[in-house]
Write an enzyme that holds these catalytic residues in place. Structure first.
Site, PDB file in Angstrom:
ATOM      1  CG  ASP A 176      96.560  44.976  73.135  1.00 16.91           C
ATOM      2  OD1 ASP A 176      96.470  45.727  73.948  1.00 16.91           O
ATOM      3  OD2 ASP A 176      96.189  45.099  72.092  1.00 16.91           O
ATOM      4  CB  CYS A 218      96.708  38.640  54.040  1.00 17.92           C
ATOM      5  SG  CYS A 218      97.929  37.115  54.139  1.00 17.92           S
ATOM      6  CB  CYS A 262      99.621  44.509  52.366  1.00 18.70           C
ATOM      7  SG  CYS A 262     100.294  45.706  53.596  1.00 18.70           S
ATOM      8  CB  CYS A 275      96.085  41.896  55.960  1.00 23.57           C
ATOM      9  SG  CYS A 275      96.180  42.079  57.928  1.00 23.57           S
ATOM     10  CB  CYS A 327      91.533  36.513  55.867  1.00 24.97           C
ATOM     11  SG  CYS A 327      91.617  34.892  56.462  1.00 24.97           S
TER      12      CYS A 327
END
Length: 307
Positions: free
Chosen positions: A132, A192, A196, A242, A246
């Site tokens: 990433d 989610c 938050c 989040c 889930c």
């Protein structure tokens, strides 16, 4: 009769599994037409905050053929990091991905091993392994490769194991058999968005990165804004809210990667331990930890803000 594309694809997926990757999907390299206007809009809204690196290499982010000349395939790889252990409940919170050794080194080595295995088996094909820190839209490619769908929190979700995994790619000049995208299974769920702490998910599938707790605790170098007081939910490095809420993460399974084994201190430290940690101790204990990204000064800033 098995053709070469089928043979090579089967080999790559079997080797990825042998190396410990959770799953492997493959898509045809090309320009990401649907993602281009979304990325442009996201940047124009300044949702990247101080993450100026997101503004760089715009064209390369959208076309892997600019990263590997002549590339024909994008191999997407997932590796699980969901831990079997949790932190001391009387502690400042750290995102689960940071419990063990820095994932960049772990995944890069595995991806490079896979690329080497491909070259031994097939020939010296041009290709590169990416994680990433490279300008590549890893979640978009993983979704195109059928490894999951992009959820309302912008994370890649799977029905089988949720979303606690890292993504890597190998971009390669080799024609392979390509997988098809899966369907979206978020439905009417807004867990989610509702959970938050800083309301960073401003609309389904749209995250204002500059409002995310992970951004504040890792990427932001200035002082934390005072309007955040009481909204950080004790997160000192990253945030998993989040993902934790889930429903698909009910199916998360503990990883089996020894290098992701949590640092003992990370699990045992109380808030008091973190408040009293010195720079010397931090550097000695958390060698090769993702926490080094924020450095001791950043971690100390976050803790002082939370106290």
């Amino acid at each position: 009769m098995i053709n070469n594309k089928e043979k090579y694809t089967h080999f790559i997926k079997a080797e990825a599994q042998r190396l410990g990757f959770l799953s492997c999907g493959i898509s045809k390299a090309g320009f990401l037409e649907e993602e281009a206007p979304r990325l442009e809009h996201w940047l124009n809204q300044n949702y990247q905050g101080e993450m100026k690196f997101m503004e760089e290499h715009f064209d390369k982010r959208l076309d892997p053929r600019l990263l590997v000349h002549g590339a024909k395939s994008v191999i997407s790889l997932l590796i699980n990091y969901y831990p079997s252990q949790t932190q001391n409940p009387d502690s400042y919170k750290i995102s689960k991905y940071a419990y063990g050794k820095d994932y960049h080194n772990v995944i890069k080595k595995k991806a490079v091993k896979l690329l080497k295995a491909i070259r031994v088996e097939i020939g010296d094909v041009p290709g590169r392994a990416f994680i990433d820190i490279a300008p590549i839209m890893d979640k978009a490619w993983a979704a195109k490769s059928g490894l999951g769908w992009l959820g309302k929190n912008s994370n890649l979700l799977t029905q089988q194991v949720g979303s606690f995994y890292f993504i890597a790619e190998i971009i390669i000049d080799l024609e392979l058999e390509y997988d098809n995208p899966t369907t979206d299974h978020c439905g009417t769920c807004t867990a989610c968005i509702d959970a938050c702490p800083t309301q960073a998910i401003i609309a389904p599938y749209v995250v204002d990165g500059s409002k995310c707790i992970s951004y504040y605790t890792i990427e932001l170098k200035d002082n934390l804004p005072m309007e955040l007081k009481g909204k950080m939910d004790d997160w000192m490095f990253g945030c998993d809210v989040c993902q934790d809420v889930c429903p698909w993460n009910r199916f998360s399974k503990a990883h089996s990667e020894p290098l992701f084994t949590p640092y003992p201190e990370l699990l045992s430290y109380s808030k008091k331990d973190w408040e009293e940690i010195t720079e010397e101790t931090f550097s000695a204990v958390f060698t090769n930890s993702p926490l080094k990204r924020a450095q001791w000064q950043g971690v100390k800033r976050n803790i002082d803000f939370l106290k």
